[in-house]
Design a protein around this motif. Structure first.
Motif, PDB file in Angstrom:
ATOM      1  N   ASP A  16      10.822   4.315   1.384  1.00  0.00           N
ATOM      2  CA  ASP A  16       9.734   3.657   2.107  1.00  0.00           C
ATOM      3  C   ASP A  16       8.389   4.321   1.838  1.00  0.00           C
ATOM      4  OD1 ASP A  16      10.718   5.867   3.458  1.00  0.00           O
ATOM      5  OD2 ASP A  16      10.201   5.094   5.422  1.00  0.00           O
ATOM      6  N   SER A  20       5.407   2.389  -0.225  1.00  0.00           N
ATOM      7  CA  SER A  20       4.103   2.300   0.414  1.00  0.00           C
ATOM      8  C   SER A  20       3.004   2.865  -0.481  1.00  0.00           C
ATOM      9  CB  SER A  20       4.142   3.039   1.744  1.00  0.00           C
ATOM     10  OG  SER A  20       2.889   3.036   2.353  1.00  0.00           O
ATOM     11  N   ASN A  23       2.434   0.452  -3.465  1.00  0.00           N
ATOM     12  CA  ASN A  23       1.722  -0.744  -3.000  1.00  0.00           C
ATOM     13  C   ASN A  23       0.260  -0.439  -2.700  1.00  0.00           C
ATOM     14  OD1 ASN A  23       3.880  -2.520  -3.193  1.00  0.00           O
ATOM     15  ND2 ASN A  23       4.640  -1.950  -1.184  1.00  0.00           N
ATOM     16  N   PHE A  24      -0.010   0.739  -2.172  1.00  0.00           N
ATOM     17  CA  PHE A  24      -1.392   1.125  -1.860  1.00  0.00           C
ATOM     18  C   PHE A  24      -2.192   1.372  -3.135  1.00  0.00           C
ATOM     19  CE2 PHE A  24      -4.402   4.646  -1.212  1.00  0.00           C
ATOM     20  CZ  PHE A  24      -5.286   4.032  -0.343  1.00  0.00           C
ATOM     21  N   HIS A  29      -2.612  -2.697  -1.335  1.00  0.00           N
ATOM     22  CA  HIS A  29      -1.987  -2.903  -0.028  1.00  0.00           C
ATOM     23  C   HIS A  29      -1.145  -4.171   0.078  1.00  0.00           C
ATOM     24  CE1 HIS A  29      -3.713   0.464   2.121  1.00  0.00           C
ATOM     25  NE2 HIS A  29      -4.886   0.194   1.577  1.00  0.00           N
ATOM     26  N   PRO A  31       2.281  -6.097  -0.182  1.00  0.00           N
ATOM     27  CA  PRO A  31       3.672  -5.631  -0.178  1.00  0.00           C
ATOM     28  C   PRO A  31       4.489  -6.208  -1.342  1.00  0.00           C
ATOM     29  CG  PRO A  31       3.373  -7.289   1.485  1.00  0.00           C
ATOM     30  CD  PRO A  31       2.013  -7.038   0.891  1.00  0.00           C
ATOM     31  N   HIS A  34       9.316  -3.331  -2.251  1.00  0.00           N
ATOM     32  CA  HIS A  34       9.973  -3.105  -0.964  1.00  0.00           C
ATOM     33  C   HIS A  34      10.933  -1.927  -1.091  1.00  0.00           C
ATOM     34  CE1 HIS A  34       8.284  -6.803   0.577  1.00  0.00           C
ATOM     35  NE2 HIS A  34       8.635  -7.377  -0.567  1.00  0.00           N
TER      36      HIS A  34
END
Length: 61
Positions: A16, A20, A23-24, A29, A31, A34
Motif C-alpha cells: 500500500d 501510494s 501513484n503520487f 495522485h 489511483p 492498487h
C-alpha cells in the motif's frame, strides 16, 4: 545513518505504501496502481555482471 535506509526499504516493501508513492510520483495522485496488483520478487540484493554480462553473485553483502 543506516537506520534511515532500513526504514525506507521496510516501508517500500509494503504494497500500500509502494502503490501510494508510485501513484503520487508518476500518476499525479490518480489511483492507477492498487496494492493488490503488487507482488514482491525474490531478487538477490548484491550482484554484479562480468564482461560477458553473466551475473556474478557476491559472497558477502
Amino acid at each position: 545513518m543506516s537506520d534511515k535506509d532500513l526504514t525506507q526499504k521496510a516501508l517500500l516493501r509494503l504494497p500500500d505504501v509502494f502503490a501510494s508513492l508510485i501513484n503520487f510520483l508518476i500518476f499525479d495522485h490518480c489511483p492507477v496502481i492498487h496494492p493488490d496488483q503488487i507482488c514482491p520478487l525474490d531478487i538477490p540484493a548484491q550482484f554484479d555482471y562480468d564482461s560477458s554480462l553473466n551475473p556474478v553473485y557476491r559472497d558477502a553483502s
